[in-house]
Design a protein around this motif. Structure first.
Motif, short mmCIF file in Angstrom:
data_model
loop_
_atom_site.label_atom_id
_atom_site.label_comp_id
_atom_site.label_asym_id
_atom_site.label_seq_id
_atom_site.Cartn_x
_atom_site.Cartn_y
_atom_site.Cartn_z
N VAL A 144 0.92 -0.85 -0.13
CA VAL A 144 0.49 -0.36 0.36
C VAL A 144 0.95 1.25 -0.32
O VAL A 144 1.79 1.38 0.71
CB VAL A 144 -1.24 0.33 1.59
CG1 VAL A 144 -1.70 0.76 0.90
CG2 VAL A 144 -1.51 -1.45 1.19
N HIS A 182 -4.91 -9.97 1.88
CA HIS A 182 -4.27 -9.21 3.87
C HIS A 182 -4.31 -10.80 4.46
O HIS A 182 -5.08 -11.16 4.82
CB HIS A 182 -5.39 -7.98 3.47
CG HIS A 182 -4.69 -7.83 5.22
ND1 HIS A 182 -4.47 -7.81 6.02
CD2 HIS A 182 -3.79 -5.62 4.93
CE1 HIS A 182 -3.49 -7.13 6.84
NE2 HIS A 182 -3.58 -5.83 6.29
N LEU A 217 -6.02 0.36 5.96
CA LEU A 217 -4.91 -0.05 5.15
C LEU A 217 -3.62 0.51 5.29
O LEU A 217 -4.08 1.89 4.66
CB LEU A 217 -4.95 -0.74 4.12
CG LEU A 217 -5.63 -1.73 3.45
CD1 LEU A 217 -6.16 -1.94 2.05
CD2 LEU A 217 -5.49 -2.67 3.79
N ASP A 221 1.63 -2.14 3.95
CA ASP A 221 0.42 -2.81 4.06
C ASP A 221 1.43 -3.85 2.74
O ASP A 221 0.91 -3.21 2.13
CB ASP A 221 -0.86 -2.75 4.75
CG ASP A 221 -0.60 -2.39 5.99
OD1 ASP A 221 0.75 -2.79 6.96
OD2 ASP A 221 -1.92 -2.32 6.75
N VAL A 223 -0.73 -6.07 0.18
CA VAL A 223 -1.78 -6.67 0.11
C VAL A 223 -2.22 -7.64 -1.20
O VAL A 223 -2.86 -7.58 -1.94
CB VAL A 223 -2.81 -4.93 -0.11
CG1 VAL A 223 -2.39 -4.49 -1.49
CG2 VAL A 223 -3.94 -5.38 -0.02
#
Length: 279
Positions: A144, A182, A217, A221, A223
């Motif tokens: 992200v 996730h 998010l 992160d 993802v």
């Protein structure tokens, strides 16, 4: 299908591990060619060459009477001539000079002359072919770029950065299949999507929040995952076919086994679906 077949062959560990290429000669004859760095010349089995219609056979090239070729076992090979052949190899249309040889032990052999001229490399550990300058990565991940707030039961177009497994930025021309997932929230999903990154490796993809609560998010992160599909065969999905499959499923009734499973366990069925159960 070709990629799946190749993966299966690698998984079952076949006895013969010599590298072969799928080839089309003069755009009409399909065959397999051996990638052979130990061969000085490139050649075609005479029987394979004869499968090319006479009207589409390539022009003959002069062959010196002093040129003599031997097989790996040392015996002389009978040469029927040299020809400038159009070949499609690993998605590329090329022209190369091949000797046509009687009783060749392979349909086609790509010798060192072809390998060096066209700069086709073979990775023995991954069992894949690559042209010079082609992207050589296989898998990667999505991260992200900035904080994203995903409302419940929503679809959000998010900008993410795509990086290879080694942390590098993929090439601009790479075609990549990405799947959103996730590790901490299985309700965050999306894909598969076929995307092409920009010069900095960024792509924008729809991310679904299938849960009843808002989810954040955070920047950096992980993802999702990515796979380089640049060399895979890709075909556009026919929407009429998908609609036909969907219509067929909507008209299907439950089998006796499934109906018994539901009734025996007293599973609650929505009223809008009960008419299809034929209870």
């Amino acid at each position: 299908m070709f990629d799946a077949t190749r993966e299966i062959k690698h998984a079952v560990q076949p006895i013969f591990r010599r590298p072969y290429l799928s080839v089309k000669l003069q755009n009409v004859v399909n065959a397999m060619g051996l990638y052979d760095t130990g061969a000085d010349i490139s050649c075609i089995n005479a029987r394979v060459f004869e499968r090319i219609p006479s009207s589409q056979r390539p022009r003959a090239l002069p062959v010196s009477s002093r040129e003599q070729f031997r097989a790996a076992g040392g015996h002389h090979l009978k040469v029927n001539g040299q020809f400038e052949v159009n070949v499609n190899v690993e998605g590329r249309d090329l022209t190369h000079n091949f000797f046509v040889i009687e009783n060749l032990n392979e349909p086609i052999i790509f010798g060192i002359d072809f390998i060096e001229r066209h700069e086709l490399n073979y990775c023995a550990s991954e069992k894949v072919f690559r042209w010079k300058g082609e992207s050589d990565w296989g898998n990667g991940h999505l991260k992200v770029c900035a904080l994203q707030k995903l409302p419940p039961l929503s679809v959000n177009f998010c900008k993410v950065k795509l990086r290879t497994e080694g942390g590098a930025v993929p090439n601009v021309q790479d075609e990549v299949v990405v799947n959103v997932n996730h590790s901490a929230n299985p309700c965050i999903t999306g894909g598969p999507y076929l995307v092409t990154p920009d010069s900095e490796g960024y792509v924008t993809v729809p991310i679904y929040n299938c849960g009843p609560s808002e989810f954040d998010l955070n920047k950096n992160d992980f993802v999702g995952v990515a796979e380089n599909a640049s060399k895979c065969e890709k075909r556009e999905i026919n929407p009429k076919y998908l609609s036909a499959v969907s219509a067929k499923r909507q008209n299907e009734t439950l089998s006796k086994e499934k109906l018994k499973f539901i009734t025996d366990r007293n599973i609650s069925v929505p009223s809008v679906r009960k008419d299809k159960m034929k209870l």
